[in-house]
Design a protein around this motif. Structure first.
Motif, PDB file in Angstrom:
ATOM      1  N   GLU A  10      -1.645  -5.061  -9.309  1.00 15.72           N
ATOM      2  CA  GLU A  10      -1.070  -3.797  -9.771  1.00 15.72           C
ATOM      3  C   GLU A  10      -1.086  -3.725 -11.292  1.00 15.72           C
ATOM      4  OE1 GLU A  10       2.123  -2.934  -6.162  1.00 15.72           O
ATOM      5  OE2 GLU A  10       2.722  -4.153  -7.882  1.00 15.72           O
ATOM      6  N   LEU A  57      -4.442   0.687  -4.228  1.00 21.04           N
ATOM      7  CA  LEU A  57      -3.860   1.933  -4.738  1.00 21.04           C
ATOM      8  C   LEU A  57      -4.818   3.121  -4.696  1.00 21.04           C
ATOM      9  CD1 LEU A  57      -1.952   0.382  -7.756  1.00 21.04           C
ATOM     10  CD2 LEU A  57      -0.937   1.322  -5.675  1.00 21.04           C
ATOM     11  N   GLY A  59      -6.265   6.372  -3.468  1.00 19.74           N
ATOM     12  CA  GLY A  59      -5.730   7.434  -2.634  1.00 19.74           C
ATOM     13  C   GLY A  59      -4.216   7.498  -2.595  1.00 19.74           C
ATOM     14  N   THR A  60      -3.557   6.680  -3.397  1.00 23.98           N
ATOM     15  CA  THR A  60      -2.086   6.696  -3.434  1.00 23.98           C
ATOM     16  C   THR A  60      -1.647   6.978  -4.861  1.00 23.98           C
ATOM     17  OG1 THR A  60      -1.991   4.311  -3.796  1.00 23.98           O
ATOM     18  CG2 THR A  60      -1.869   5.062  -1.519  1.00 23.98           C
ATOM     19  N   GLU A  61      -2.097   8.102  -5.384  1.00 22.14           N
ATOM     20  CA  GLU A  61      -1.837   8.423  -6.784  1.00 22.14           C
ATOM     21  C   GLU A  61      -0.346   8.466  -7.102  1.00 22.14           C
ATOM     22  OE1 GLU A  61      -3.937  10.094  -4.841  1.00 22.14           O
ATOM     23  OE2 GLU A  61      -5.888   9.740  -5.768  1.00 22.14           O
ATOM     24  N   GLY A  62       0.452   8.999  -6.186  1.00 22.45           N
ATOM     25  CA  GLY A  62       1.893   9.064  -6.424  1.00 22.45           C
ATOM     26  C   GLY A  62       2.498   7.691  -6.633  1.00 22.45           C
ATOM     27  N   GLU A  63       2.115   6.751  -5.795  1.00 21.49           N
ATOM     28  CA  GLU A  63       2.611   5.372  -5.920  1.00 21.49           C
ATOM     29  C   GLU A  63       2.118   4.745  -7.218  1.00 21.49           C
ATOM     30  OE1 GLU A  63       4.378   1.637  -5.001  1.00 21.49           O
ATOM     31  OE2 GLU A  63       4.781   3.698  -4.424  1.00 21.49           O
TER      32      GLU A  63
END
Length: 73
Positions: A10, A57, A59-63
């Protein structure tokens, strides 16, 4: 406010995104040139894509942006 503890992957994704952001800003810095559009090196885009994929991560832009905001407010 809680402190985000990122995994190595991350953290790598956040760092790659920040490098990409700085690269894009540098490409658009200065007066526009009518005959040459700003260029962002494909290596910077590829690095960010690879780091996001390795961190799970894509496709998980919000995360991702939540992590980014907690790690680098």
């Amino acid at each position: 406010m809680p402190t985000a503890v990122l995994t190595d992957r991350e953290r790598a994704a956040v760092q790659a995104y920040l490098r990409l952001l700085h690269t894009v800003r540098a490409a658009f810095d200065g007066p526009p040139e009518p005959h040459r559009p700003p260029v962002v090196p494909t290596a910077a885009l590829a690095e960010a894509d690879r780091a996001l994929a390795e961190a799970g991560l894509m496709g998980t832009e919000g995360e991702f942006f939540r992590l980014l905001g907690e790690w680098c407010p």
